[in-house]
Design a protein around this motif. Structure first.
Motif, PDB file in Angstrom:
ATOM      1  N   THR A 221       0.835  -1.203   0.000  1.00  0.00           N
ATOM      2  CA  THR A 221       0.000   0.000   0.000  1.00  0.00           C
ATOM      3  C   THR A 221       0.869   1.252   0.000  1.00  0.00           C
ATOM      4  O   THR A 221       0.613   2.201  -0.742  1.00  0.00           O
ATOM      5  N   ALA A 222       1.907   1.251   0.829  1.00  0.00           N
ATOM      6  CA  ALA A 222       2.834   2.392   0.863  1.00  0.00           C
ATOM      7  C   ALA A 222       3.518   2.552  -0.493  1.00  0.00           C
ATOM      8  O   ALA A 222       3.639   3.673  -1.002  1.00  0.00           O
ATOM      9  N   PHE A 223       3.937   1.457  -1.090  1.00  0.00           N
ATOM     10  CA  PHE A 223       4.592   1.528  -2.400  1.00  0.00           C
ATOM     11  C   PHE A 223       3.650   2.108  -3.455  1.00  0.00           C
ATOM     12  O   PHE A 223       4.032   2.988  -4.233  1.00  0.00           O
ATOM     13  N   LEU A 224       2.421   1.610  -3.496  1.00  0.00           N
ATOM     14  CA  LEU A 224       1.460   2.099  -4.493  1.00  0.00           C
ATOM     15  C   LEU A 224       1.125   3.576  -4.261  1.00  0.00           C
ATOM     16  O   LEU A 224       0.957   4.334  -5.223  1.00  0.00           O
ATOM     17  N   ALA A 225       1.035   3.983  -3.001  1.00  0.00           N
ATOM     18  CA  ALA A 225       0.795   5.396  -2.697  1.00  0.00           C
ATOM     19  C   ALA A 225       1.957   6.248  -3.196  1.00  0.00           C
ATOM     20  O   ALA A 225       1.752   7.318  -3.794  1.00  0.00           O
ATOM     21  N   LEU A 226       3.185   5.772  -2.977  1.00  0.00           N
ATOM     22  CA  LEU A 226       4.354   6.510  -3.460  1.00  0.00           C
ATOM     23  C   LEU A 226       4.403   6.552  -4.982  1.00  0.00           C
ATOM     24  O   LEU A 226       4.781   7.568  -5.569  1.00  0.00           O
ATOM     25  N   LEU A 227       4.018   5.464  -5.622  1.00  0.00           N
ATOM     26  CA  LEU A 227       3.963   5.434  -7.086  1.00  0.00           C
ATOM     27  C   LEU A 227       2.968   6.477  -7.594  1.00  0.00           C
ATOM     28  O   LEU A 227       3.266   7.254  -8.510  1.00  0.00           O
ATOM     29  N   PHE A 228       1.787   6.520  -6.983  1.00  0.00           N
ATOM     30  CA  PHE A 228       0.771   7.496  -7.364  1.00  0.00           C
ATOM     31  C   PHE A 228       1.289   8.918  -7.151  1.00  0.00           C
ATOM     32  O   PHE A 228       1.123   9.793  -8.014  1.00  0.00           O
ATOM     33  N   HIS A 229       1.943   9.143  -6.019  1.00  0.00           N
ATOM     34  CA  HIS A 229       2.476  10.482  -5.731  1.00  0.00           C
ATOM     35  C   HIS A 229       3.541  10.860  -6.759  1.00  0.00           C
ATOM     36  O   HIS A 229       3.574  11.999  -7.230  1.00  0.00           O
ATOM     37  N   GLY A 230       4.392   9.919  -7.098  1.00  0.00           N
ATOM     38  CA  GLY A 230       5.421  10.187  -8.110  1.00  0.00           C
ATOM     39  C   GLY A 230       4.821  10.523  -9.462  1.00  0.00           C
ATOM     40  O   GLY A 230       5.293  11.438 -10.150  1.00  0.00           O
ATOM     41  N   LEU A 231       3.797   9.795  -9.860  1.00  0.00           N
ATOM     42  CA  LEU A 231       3.116  10.105 -11.124  1.00  0.00           C
ATOM     43  C   LEU A 231       2.469  11.490 -11.047  1.00  0.00           C
ATOM     44  O   LEU A 231       2.492  12.250 -12.020  1.00  0.00           O
ATOM     45  N   TRP A 232       1.913  11.816  -9.877  1.00  0.00           N
ATOM     46  CA  TRP A 232       1.268  13.122  -9.693  1.00  0.00           C
ATOM     47  C   TRP A 232       2.283  14.253  -9.831  1.00  0.00           C
ATOM     48  O   TRP A 232       2.068  15.204 -10.572  1.00  0.00           O
ATOM     49  N   ILE A 233       3.374  14.159  -9.082  1.00  0.00           N
ATOM     50  CA  ILE A 233       4.348  15.255  -9.120  1.00  0.00           C
ATOM     51  C   ILE A 233       5.092  15.276 -10.451  1.00  0.00           C
ATOM     52  O   ILE A 233       5.536  16.332 -10.888  1.00  0.00           O
ATOM     53  N   GLY A 234       5.191  14.135 -11.117  1.00  0.00           N
ATOM     54  CA  GLY A 234       5.799  14.114 -12.440  1.00  0.00           C
ATOM     55  C   GLY A 234       4.929  14.821 -13.462  1.00  0.00           C
ATOM     56  O   GLY A 234       5.436  15.462 -14.388  1.00  0.00           O
ATOM     57  N   THR A 235       3.635  14.738 -13.292  1.00  0.00           N
ATOM     58  CA  THR A 235       2.690  15.372 -14.213  1.00  0.00           C
ATOM     59  C   THR A 235       2.401  16.821 -13.840  1.00  0.00           C
ATOM     60  O   THR A 235       2.339  17.694 -14.698  1.00  0.00           O
ATOM     61  N   ASN A 236       2.232  17.084 -12.546  1.00  0.00           N
ATOM     62  CA  ASN A 236       1.779  18.397 -12.091  1.00  0.00           C
ATOM     63  C   ASN A 236       2.855  19.235 -11.392  1.00  0.00           C
ATOM     64  O   ASN A 236       2.578  20.377 -11.015  1.00  0.00           O
ATOM     65  N   GLY A 237       4.024  18.656 -11.181  1.00  0.00           N
ATOM     66  CA  GLY A 237       5.063  19.361 -10.432  1.00  0.00           C
ATOM     67  C   GLY A 237       4.811  19.257  -8.949  1.00  0.00           C
ATOM     68  O   GLY A 237       3.758  18.785  -8.507  1.00  0.00           O
TER      69      GLY A 237
END
Length: 189
Positions: free
Chosen positions: A166-182
């Motif tokens: 769950t922590a890994f998937l949350a971090l993956l989502f956050h990384g995709l978010w900041i990669g797209t939106n800064g």
């Protein structure tokens, strides 16, 4: 084109750069521990040595994860005022990302303080009972006590794995978010 100079070099040391480096360290360590290092150790070491290795390394990994995710959450909250004023509006992207970071923090904290110690305690009880019975945990004819320990260990290990995933998937989502939106991280220096 940016020219490399002392001032352009020192400009790299800012809150946004710090955020990205800390995020990368946290994501990378979580990826390594979850999918790579543990798999290699499991396939390479005898089972009891593998368990001892996990018992020694996981607390350090969880402490680092807790510290880094706390830092990310603090910097995110500082830089995104909506998190403090509209914290119940989880559909707001900035607020949602704070919840994502809280998810990482809580799962790693639960693993460090509750789930991990219980799993290790059960594992070591099982090792001790294996020696006493002269049988591996999965051999035919093990005692009812061993069967109970096997069940408890499987449940705890499953919960621990789920929390880490769950922590890994949350971090993956956050990384995709900041990669797209800064990151939108404000300077703190």
């Amino acid at each position: 084109m940016t020219t490399l100079s002392w001032s352009s070099f020192t400009a790299l040391f800012n809150a946004q750069g710090l955020y990205q480096v800390v995020y990368a360290a946290l994501f990378g360590s979580t990826l390594w521990v979850t999918f790579i290092g543990g798999t290699i150790a499991f396939k390479t070491l005898p089972r009891q040595q593998f368990g001892t290795l996990q018992h020694r390394t996981f607390p350090i990994y969880f402490i680092i994860s807790i510290a880094l995710s706390s830092g990310l959450l603090a910097l995110w909250t500082y830089s995104h005022p909506a998190v403090r004023t509209r914290y119940l509006e989880y559909t707001d992207g900035d607020v949602a990302q704070a919840y994502v970071l809280v998810t990482v923090l809580l799962n790693q904290a639960a693993n460090h303080s509750v789930i991990g110690p219980l799993t290790s305690k059960t594992m070591f009880k099982r090792h001790k009972l294996e020696k006493a019975e002269g049988k591996a945990y999965n051999e035919p004819g093990v005692s009812a006590d061993m069967k109970a320990l096997n069940k408890a260990f499987a449940q705890l290990h499953g919960i621990s794995s789920l929390a880490n995933l769950t922590a890994f998937l949350a971090l993956l989502f956050h990384g995709l978010w900041i990669g797209t939106n800064g990151t939108g991280i404000k300077s703190i220096f």
